[in-house]
Design an enzyme around this catalytic site. Structure first.
Site, mmCIF file in Angstrom:
data_model
loop_
_atom_site.group_PDB
_atom_site.id
_atom_site.type_symbol
_atom_site.label_atom_id
_atom_site.label_comp_id
_atom_site.label_asym_id
_atom_site.label_seq_id
_atom_site.Cartn_x
_atom_site.Cartn_y
_atom_site.Cartn_z
ATOM 1 N N GLU A 114 30.833 -15.875 -63.836
ATOM 2 C CA GLU A 114 30.270 -16.161 -62.511
ATOM 3 C C GLU A 114 29.224 -15.123 -62.106
ATOM 4 O O GLU A 114 28.316 -15.422 -61.336
ATOM 5 C CB GLU A 114 31.381 -16.198 -61.446
ATOM 6 C CG GLU A 114 32.186 -17.483 -61.456
ATOM 7 C CD GLU A 114 33.029 -17.680 -60.199
ATOM 8 O OE1 GLU A 114 33.278 -16.709 -59.460
ATOM 9 O OE2 GLU A 114 33.446 -18.834 -59.965
ATOM 10 N N LYS A 140 31.781 -29.502 -56.614
ATOM 11 C CA LYS A 140 32.503 -29.739 -55.357
ATOM 12 C C LYS A 140 31.791 -30.812 -54.544
ATOM 13 O O LYS A 140 32.426 -31.726 -53.994
ATOM 14 C CB LYS A 140 32.593 -28.451 -54.528
ATOM 15 C CG LYS A 140 33.402 -27.348 -55.186
ATOM 16 C CD LYS A 140 33.511 -26.137 -54.257
ATOM 17 C CE LYS A 140 34.138 -24.954 -54.959
ATOM 18 N NZ LYS A 140 34.107 -23.720 -54.194
HETATM 19 O O1 G6P Z 1 39.560 -17.704 -52.778
HETATM 20 P P1 G6P Z 1 38.810 -18.964 -52.652
HETATM 21 O O2 G6P Z 1 37.797 -18.941 -51.542
HETATM 22 O O3 G6P Z 1 39.751 -20.148 -52.515
HETATM 23 O O4 G6P Z 1 37.973 -19.198 -53.977
HETATM 24 C C1 G6P Z 1 38.550 -19.329 -55.227
HETATM 25 C C2 G6P Z 1 37.478 -19.395 -56.299
HETATM 26 O O5 G6P Z 1 36.767 -20.594 -56.224
HETATM 27 C C3 G6P Z 1 35.393 -20.610 -55.880
HETATM 28 O O6 G6P Z 1 34.881 -21.891 -56.040
HETATM 29 C C4 G6P Z 1 34.567 -19.558 -56.597
HETATM 30 O O7 G6P Z 1 33.771 -20.049 -57.612
HETATM 31 C C5 G6P Z 1 35.393 -18.418 -57.151
HETATM 32 O O8 G6P Z 1 34.576 -17.285 -57.190
HETATM 33 C C6 G6P Z 1 36.606 -18.165 -56.309
HETATM 34 O O9 G6P Z 1 37.309 -17.057 -56.803
#
Ligand code: G6P
EC number: 5.3.1.9
Length: 447
Positions: free
Chosen positions: A289, A424
């Site tokens: 990432e 998404k």
């Molecule tokens: O902790 P959150 O906001 O649920 O995110 C959880 C994960 O999903 C996202 O889509 C990002 O790509 C990640 O970098 C992150 O660690």
């Protein structure tokens, strides 16, 4: 205490030591950019001094909360994905007994995971196994809006409330999220859950040393103080005043960037210690990432050896020469097992009798290193004295610091991940999420 160390001798050939060391000024500039906070993504540099800035009171609060869960629950489900999951999983897998679930005299709750996938069968089986068990939930989401964990939490919260009542459920649910924003924040405030904050300036993949990782790791009975102490020592060892040739993170960042420039587009993180499998998974998110953007970036892959020498070994040895390997080598295992003598010796293994299993493993490691180097795969070696919380803390910080330096050397913003939104957006359009009407129409026209 010893330290983890790096050796790039066997990475040299395609690139020379002079080439790596010629990056000294660039590396120092990148380190200064991180420390001065004047580079891209500078609103996400909270991880830089996280280890040394965690207070005793914060650690005690986490430990006390962990103890409440530990006293009430046989099973604690850590709900989260990406950076809200992988650090915990990496530490717990590395330090728990490999056959943890079969241990009868348990001192610690079993830590299970949810929200790291959308597998219906996985969720079904998880809900089934939790029936009749005393369980608790740690719901972790920085944004508080990620679909996978939100879905899992909705189901598990209901199951918990149905089993123990709404009031008791409140004492078994902890939320770790943003200070102000996001659906999880609203929910936690409304329901009155105990909460911990993920600082605004710490991105998910850099958050293992916040309550995101520390709470579930403490629930598993692992010393978070040792983990943090290891990270603190590496924060010092990779500081701005440390000369390039002594700064592990800078050397790693410079070497991998030189290899990348010479056509080595894939880095394989290898271990010869099966319990480190999820360290590889954590590392892949960190580097994938951080660097995979603007049409650039080393592709991070990982293997468990010797296991994968019997599946991926052929490719590594003789496939397209676009790879290099970074091996995490563990100096001393935690236990001692010797190969027994067998009178009949039908398997012909008596030449190993009396030797430690680790000696066999170490010779496999050495043999693999030489074979891969001969096959045109440069080899960076990172040595860990042993697998414990302290050295894992060192490893985490070493890789994080190197990642920041490396991303700046590559010329990207290592602290954003805009590409993750693409799937998404499509998923929400396909699921007819309110507000996505236009996208729904457009995407359906493509099907
Ligand atoms: O902790 P959150 O906001 O649920 O995110 C959880 C994960 O999903 C996202 O889509 C990002 O790509 C990640 O970098 C992150 O660690």
């Amino acid at each position: 205490m010893k330290n983890i160390s790096i050796n790039i001798d066997k990475a040299l050939g395609v690139v020379t030591k002079e080439q790596v060391y010629a990056q000294e000024a660039k590396a120092n500039e990148c380190i200064a950019t991180l420390h001065n906070g004047n580079g891209a993504g500078n609103d996400f540099l909270g991880w830089l001094h996280l280890p040394s800035s965690i207070t005793d009171a914060e650690l005690t609060d986490i430990e006390n909360t962990a103890n409440v869960l530990r006293s009430k629950c046989e099973v604690v489900v850590a709900i989260g994905i990406g950076g809200s999951y992988l650090g915990t999983k990496a530490v717990v897998e590395a330090l728990n007994n490999s056959f943890d679930w079969l241990q009868s005299d348990r001192k610690n709750p079993v830590v299970l995971y949810a929200g790291q996938n959308i597998g219906e069968d996985y969720l079904y089986e998880l809900c089934e196994i939790l029936k009749g068990k005393q369980f608790g939930l740690i719901n972790i989401s920085k944004s508080g809006t990620t679909t996978e964990p939100a879905l899992a939490f909705r189901m598990l919260k209901k199951q918990l409330e149905d089993a123990v009542g709404k009031e008791e459920a409140k004492h078994r649910i902890v939320a770790i999220t943003d200070a102000k924003r996001g659906a999880l924040r609203t929910l936690a405030d409304q329901e009155g859950y105990k909460t911990f904050i993920i600082p605004d300036n710490v991105g998910g993949r850099f958050s293992v040393l916040t309550p995101v990782g520390l709470l579930p790791i403490a629930v598993a009975g692992i010393s978070i103080r040792d983990l943090v102490a290891g990270a603190v020592s590496m924060e010092k060892a990779t500081g701005i005043e440390i000369p390039f040739n002594e700064n592990l993170s800078a050397i790693y960042a410079a070497t991998r960037n030189e290899l990348y420039k010479s056509g080595k587009k894939i880095e394989i993180l290898a271990n010869f210690h099966p319990k480190l499998h999820y360290i590889g998974e954590w590392w892949k998110q960190l580097y994938g990432e951080s660097e995979g953007k603007d049409g650039k970036g080393i592709f991070p892959a990982s293997v468990d050896l010797t296991t994968d020498l019997h599946s991926m070994g052929q490719w590594i040895q003789e496939g397209e020469r676009i790879i290099f390997e970074t091996v995490i080598s563990v100096e001393t295992p935690s236990h001692k097992v010797e190969v027994p003598t067998d009178e009949a010796n039908l398997d012909g293994l008596n030449f190993l009798a009396g030797k430690r299993v680790d000696e066999v493993n170490k010779m496999a490691e050495l043999g693999t290193q030489l074979a891969h180097v001969d096959g045109g795969v440069p080899n960076i070696k990172i040595t860990m004295p042993e697998v414990n919380a302290y050295y894992i803390g060192q490893l985490f910080y070493f890789f994080e610091k190197a990642c920041g330096i490396s991303g700046y050397m590559l010329g990207v913003n290592p602290f954003d991940q805009p590409g993750v939104e693409a799937y998404k957006k499509n998923m929400f359009a396909l699921l007819n999420k309110p507000g996505y009407e236009k996208e729904s129409e457009a995407i359906r026209a493509r099907l």
